[in-house]
Motif scaffolding. Sequence first.
Motif, PDB file in Angstrom:
ATOM      1  N   LEU A 126       0.837  -1.203   0.000  1.00 32.76           N
ATOM      2  CA  LEU A 126       0.000   0.000   0.000  1.00 32.76           C
ATOM      3  C   LEU A 126       0.875   1.257   0.000  1.00 32.76           C
ATOM      4  O   LEU A 126       0.625   2.210  -0.750  1.00 32.76           O
ATOM      5  N   LEU A 127       1.919   1.247   0.841  1.00 29.24           N
ATOM      6  CA  LEU A 127       2.830   2.400   0.874  1.00 29.24           C
ATOM      7  C   LEU A 127       3.485   2.601  -0.491  1.00 29.24           C
ATOM      8  O   LEU A 127       3.672   3.721  -0.945  1.00 29.24           O
ATOM      9  N   LYS A 128       3.825   1.482  -1.126  1.00 30.26           N
ATOM     10  CA  LYS A 128       4.486   1.554  -2.432  1.00 30.26           C
ATOM     11  C   LYS A 128       3.547   2.154  -3.490  1.00 30.26           C
ATOM     12  O   LYS A 128       3.950   3.029  -4.258  1.00 30.26           O
ATOM     13  N   ILE A 129       2.300   1.690  -3.478  1.00 31.69           N
ATOM     14  CA  ILE A 129       1.347   2.163  -4.498  1.00 31.69           C
ATOM     15  C   ILE A 129       0.984   3.632  -4.258  1.00 31.69           C
ATOM     16  O   ILE A 129       0.608   4.353  -5.184  1.00 31.69           O
ATOM     17  N   ARG A 130       1.120   4.088  -3.001  1.00 34.12           N
ATOM     18  CA  ARG A 130       0.799   5.486  -2.708  1.00 34.12           C
ATOM     19  C   ARG A 130       1.815   6.451  -3.315  1.00 34.12           C
ATOM     20  O   ARG A 130       1.545   7.641  -3.402  1.00 34.12           O
ATOM     21  N   GLU A 131       2.972   5.935  -3.703  1.00 32.54           N
ATOM     22  CA  GLU A 131       3.943   6.797  -4.387  1.00 32.54           C
ATOM     23  C   GLU A 131       3.381   7.256  -5.734  1.00 32.54           C
ATOM     24  O   GLU A 131       3.839   8.227  -6.314  1.00 32.54           O
ATOM     25  N   GLU A 132       2.380   6.498  -6.226  1.00 35.35           N
ATOM     26  CA  GLU A 132       1.716   6.845  -7.493  1.00 35.35           C
ATOM     27  C   GLU A 132       0.578   7.833  -7.291  1.00 35.35           C
ATOM     28  O   GLU A 132      -0.058   8.257  -8.250  1.00 35.35           O
ATOM     29  N   MET A 133       0.272   8.123  -6.003  1.00 37.57           N
ATOM     30  CA  MET A 133      -0.864   9.016  -5.712  1.00 37.57           C
ATOM     31  C   MET A 133      -0.371  10.251  -4.979  1.00 37.57           C
ATOM     32  O   MET A 133       0.581  10.182  -4.221  1.00 37.57           O
ATOM     33  N   GLY A 134      -1.042  11.351  -5.198  1.00 36.47           N
ATOM     34  CA  GLY A 134      -0.782  12.542  -4.389  1.00 36.47           C
ATOM     35  C   GLY A 134      -2.096  12.985  -3.795  1.00 36.47           C
ATOM     36  O   GLY A 134      -3.123  12.918  -4.467  1.00 36.47           O
ATOM     37  N   LEU A 135      -2.088  13.364  -2.524  1.00 34.86           N
ATOM     38  CA  LEU A 135      -3.325  13.844  -1.901  1.00 34.86           C
ATOM     39  C   LEU A 135      -3.062  15.176  -1.229  1.00 34.86           C
ATOM     40  O   LEU A 135      -2.160  15.286  -0.390  1.00 34.86           O
ATOM     41  N   LEU A 136      -3.822  16.174  -1.644  1.00 38.41           N
ATOM     42  CA  LEU A 136      -3.727  17.472  -0.969  1.00 38.41           C
ATOM     43  C   LEU A 136      -4.797  17.511   0.110  1.00 38.41           C
ATOM     44  O   LEU A 136      -5.987  17.480  -0.184  1.00 38.41           O
ATOM     45  N   PHE A 137      -4.352  17.553   1.360  1.00 39.99           N
ATOM     46  CA  PHE A 137      -5.293  17.565   2.478  1.00 39.99           C
ATOM     47  C   PHE A 137      -5.924  18.953   2.624  1.00 39.99           C
ATOM     48  O   PHE A 137      -5.297  19.968   2.296  1.00 39.99           O
ATOM     49  N   GLN A 138      -7.122  18.945   3.181  1.00 43.57           N
ATOM     50  CA  GLN A 138      -7.831  20.203   3.408  1.00 43.57           C
ATOM     51  C   GLN A 138      -7.016  21.134   4.315  1.00 43.57           C
ATOM     52  O   GLN A 138      -7.027  22.339   4.150  1.00 43.57           O
ATOM     53  N   SER A 139      -6.275  20.534   5.266  1.00 46.34           N
ATOM     54  CA  SER A 139      -5.526  21.352   6.228  1.00 46.34           C
ATOM     55  C   SER A 139      -4.067  21.563   5.803  1.00 46.34           C
ATOM     56  O   SER A 139      -3.261  22.009   6.599  1.00 46.34           O
ATOM     57  N   ALA A 140      -3.716  21.194   4.596  1.00 47.53           N
ATOM     58  CA  ALA A 140      -2.350  21.267   4.053  1.00 47.53           C
ATOM     59  C   ALA A 140      -1.428  20.217   4.677  1.00 47.53           C
ATOM     60  O   ALA A 140      -0.675  19.565   3.986  1.00 47.53           O
ATOM     61  N   ALA A 141      -1.489  20.055   6.006  1.00 50.93           N
ATOM     62  CA  ALA A 141      -0.739  18.988   6.705  1.00 50.93           C
ATOM     63  C   ALA A 141       0.756  19.021   6.417  1.00 50.93           C
ATOM     64  O   ALA A 141       1.383  17.977   6.212  1.00 50.93           O
ATOM     65  N   LEU A 142       1.335  20.217   6.423  1.00 54.72           N
ATOM     66  CA  LEU A 142       2.800  20.306   6.280  1.00 54.72           C
ATOM     67  C   LEU A 142       3.456  19.853   7.578  1.00 54.72           C
ATOM     68  O   LEU A 142       2.884  20.017   8.654  1.00 54.72           O
ATOM     69  N   PHE A 143       4.670  19.309   7.467  1.00 54.35           N
ATOM     70  CA  PHE A 143       5.383  18.890   8.682  1.00 54.35           C
ATOM     71  C   PHE A 143       5.875  20.156   9.382  1.00 54.35           C
ATOM     72  O   PHE A 143       6.688  20.914   8.827  1.00 54.35           O
ATOM     73  N   SER A 144       5.394  20.355  10.602  1.00 56.22           N
ATOM     74  CA  SER A 144       5.573  21.659  11.245  1.00 56.22           C
ATOM     75  C   SER A 144       6.985  21.901  11.777  1.00 56.22           C
ATOM     76  O   SER A 144       7.349  23.036  12.049  1.00 56.22           O
ATOM     77  N   ASN A 145       7.772  20.836  11.923  1.00 58.39           N
ATOM     78  CA  ASN A 145       9.097  21.027  12.530  1.00 58.39           C
ATOM     79  C   ASN A 145      10.218  21.165  11.498  1.00 58.39           C
ATOM     80  O   ASN A 145      11.389  21.222  11.872  1.00 58.39           O
ATOM     81  N   ILE A 146       9.876  21.165  10.210  1.00 59.60           N
ATOM     82  CA  ILE A 146      10.906  21.355   9.174  1.00 59.60           C
ATOM     83  C   ILE A 146      10.486  22.472   8.219  1.00 59.60           C
ATOM     84  O   ILE A 146       9.297  22.805   8.138  1.00 59.60           O
ATOM     85  N   SER A 147      11.463  23.033   7.520  1.00 55.96           N
ATOM     86  CA  SER A 147      11.197  24.197   6.674  1.00 55.96           C
ATOM     87  C   SER A 147      10.399  23.808   5.423  1.00 55.96           C
ATOM     88  O   SER A 147      10.203  22.617   5.132  1.00 55.96           O
ATOM     89  N   VAL A 148       9.973  24.833   4.704  1.00 56.10           N
ATOM     90  CA  VAL A 148       9.239  24.613   3.456  1.00 56.10           C
ATOM     91  C   VAL A 148      10.080  23.768   2.493  1.00 56.10           C
ATOM     92  O   VAL A 148       9.593  22.802   1.906  1.00 56.10           O
ATOM     93  N   PHE A 149      11.358  24.108   2.381  1.00 57.68           N
ATOM     94  CA  PHE A 149      12.244  23.369   1.477  1.00 57.68           C
ATOM     95  C   PHE A 149      12.281  21.889   1.864  1.00 57.68           C
ATOM     96  O   PHE A 149      12.124  21.010   1.021  1.00 57.68           O
ATOM     97  N   ASP A 150      12.476  21.635   3.157  1.00 58.83           N
ATOM     98  CA  ASP A 150      12.566  20.240   3.619  1.00 58.83           C
ATOM     99  C   ASP A 150      11.247  19.493   3.443  1.00 58.83           C
ATOM    100  O   ASP A 150      11.240  18.283   3.211  1.00 58.83           O
ATOM    101  N   ASN A 151      10.126  20.222   3.583  1.00 62.36           N
ATOM    102  CA  ASN A 151       8.827  19.593   3.355  1.00 62.36           C
ATOM    103  C   ASN A 151       8.715  19.073   1.929  1.00 62.36           C
ATOM    104  O   ASN A 151       8.272  17.949   1.706  1.00 62.36           O
TER     105      ASN A 151
END
Lengths: 260, 270
Positions: B81-106
Amino acid sequence: MFVKLQMFGHTCILVCSMLGRSCVFIARTFFHPTKFRRIFPLFIDEVYHLGVLSLPIILLSSLFIGMVLGLQGYNTLNKFGSTAQLGQLVALSIVRELGPVITGLLFAGRAGSSLTAEIGLMQTTEQISSMEMIGVDPHWRVVAPRLYAGIFCMPLLSIIFCALAIFGGYLVGVKWLNVDSGIFWSNMRDSVDFNVDILGGIIKSFTFGIVITWIAVFQGYNTQHTPDGVSIATTKTVVYSSLMVLILDFVLTAVMIGDW
Amino acid sequence: MDDNGHKTCISVDGVSYSWFDKQICNNISLKIPKGKITVIMGPSGTGKTTVLRLIGGQLYPAKGRILFNDVDIHKLSYKELLKIREEMGLLFQSAALFSNISVFDNVAFPYREHTNMSKEMIYHLVNMKLEVVGLRGARDLMPNELSGGMARRIAIARALALDPSLMMFDEPFVGQDPITVGILIKLMEQLNKILGMTIIIVSHDVEECFKLADYLYIMSGGKILGEGTVQDIQGSKNGHVQQFINGKPDGAIPFHYTAQPFSEDILNVC
């Protein structure tokens, strides 16, 4: 009566289900084919967050606990004219019990709560979900480094706690109350056994490290997706961890003494 | 293949999903054609986001199956499932960026996790993705320094990092200013036309979705009420569909959550 019985049964099922899920959770993390080379930088980061940042509270508490123990011990031993035993009293109390237990309680309050809050916030802000959607297993990326770092840091913090607490006892006993320095150290060296006392303390702190970090990451990972979910999970971590430290301390002490 | 001869990317067959006692999706069937923009519309709380999570394999249906490129998503192991998800992109309603790393690292995160690219190559790719969403200049900021709209655009850049064949957008236009909405619409069209990316948009913004959609589904109460091209939907005789697309307050779709009559509530208290 029947309703109460039903509620009791329901609670038992919930507790068993939670225990089962937490065991599956920890097994999934421990038996995950972790890429150690890639996990190492994350592990070092977490050692800094959980271990190094916990140092101030551990250092300060240990120094004062050692000093109070020295003062109380001197006061009591002085009544029997045996102040020479102060080193022995301080060292054995700290190495066997106070060191691991108080470090465990402080670690649960400082590092355990921060772990739960961090992972809980990642859950409520969908960061864990988005990581899964990128095709990265959060058990590997988020849980494993924190779990290993917690288990690694706890015995080290306990050793530092013990060393500084003994030094606190020394400051009060020898420098302030004029107990002979040679007698203080030699009595301590004669009475403290490495295999029984020091190793026993390290085993305890290692066990507490596993349990506290396990509770913290599990509660964080299973945080309810509500604004007060994180606060509930954090409270649960501190309460459950503290209780487990005290219960396990009794169990481990009973097992280590062994000849009842 | 669907009825129009297009290859099917996602096939949702008779899927039902419940959360405790509440039925969120009730026997839903959808066909998402490859290389097309499909929009799922409907009032808030009707199970649109749940459909995306079911497609992504984050939720398991009580009944039915979901095929992605003819693979049953829910029969895969977690690793697959994790492997097949590399073929999918999902934009979450809340953006869900990783809050402890910079935009570049995200944005660099998927490259570092899934590829062995050099630092230099990752640097250039991340800059390219950020340039596409117009935020190359924000690469050193932390997520807490971004506005809601900027965070959403960074999340799009991250979701596009591995050039997935399927991109799912959950309410992409909410909280965006008109200029950003225009840019997002253009971006989605370009992704679809130039890269042939299959796009699913979940939204309740009728105007924007009508501009983009090749095919639409209208959902309400966990069911599909209508489907077709923009013309089909506009000409639909279904009262639910007409009420939704014209924003009529009275009609078949209730504004009020199911409850006992208000008079009974008042009388019970008295």
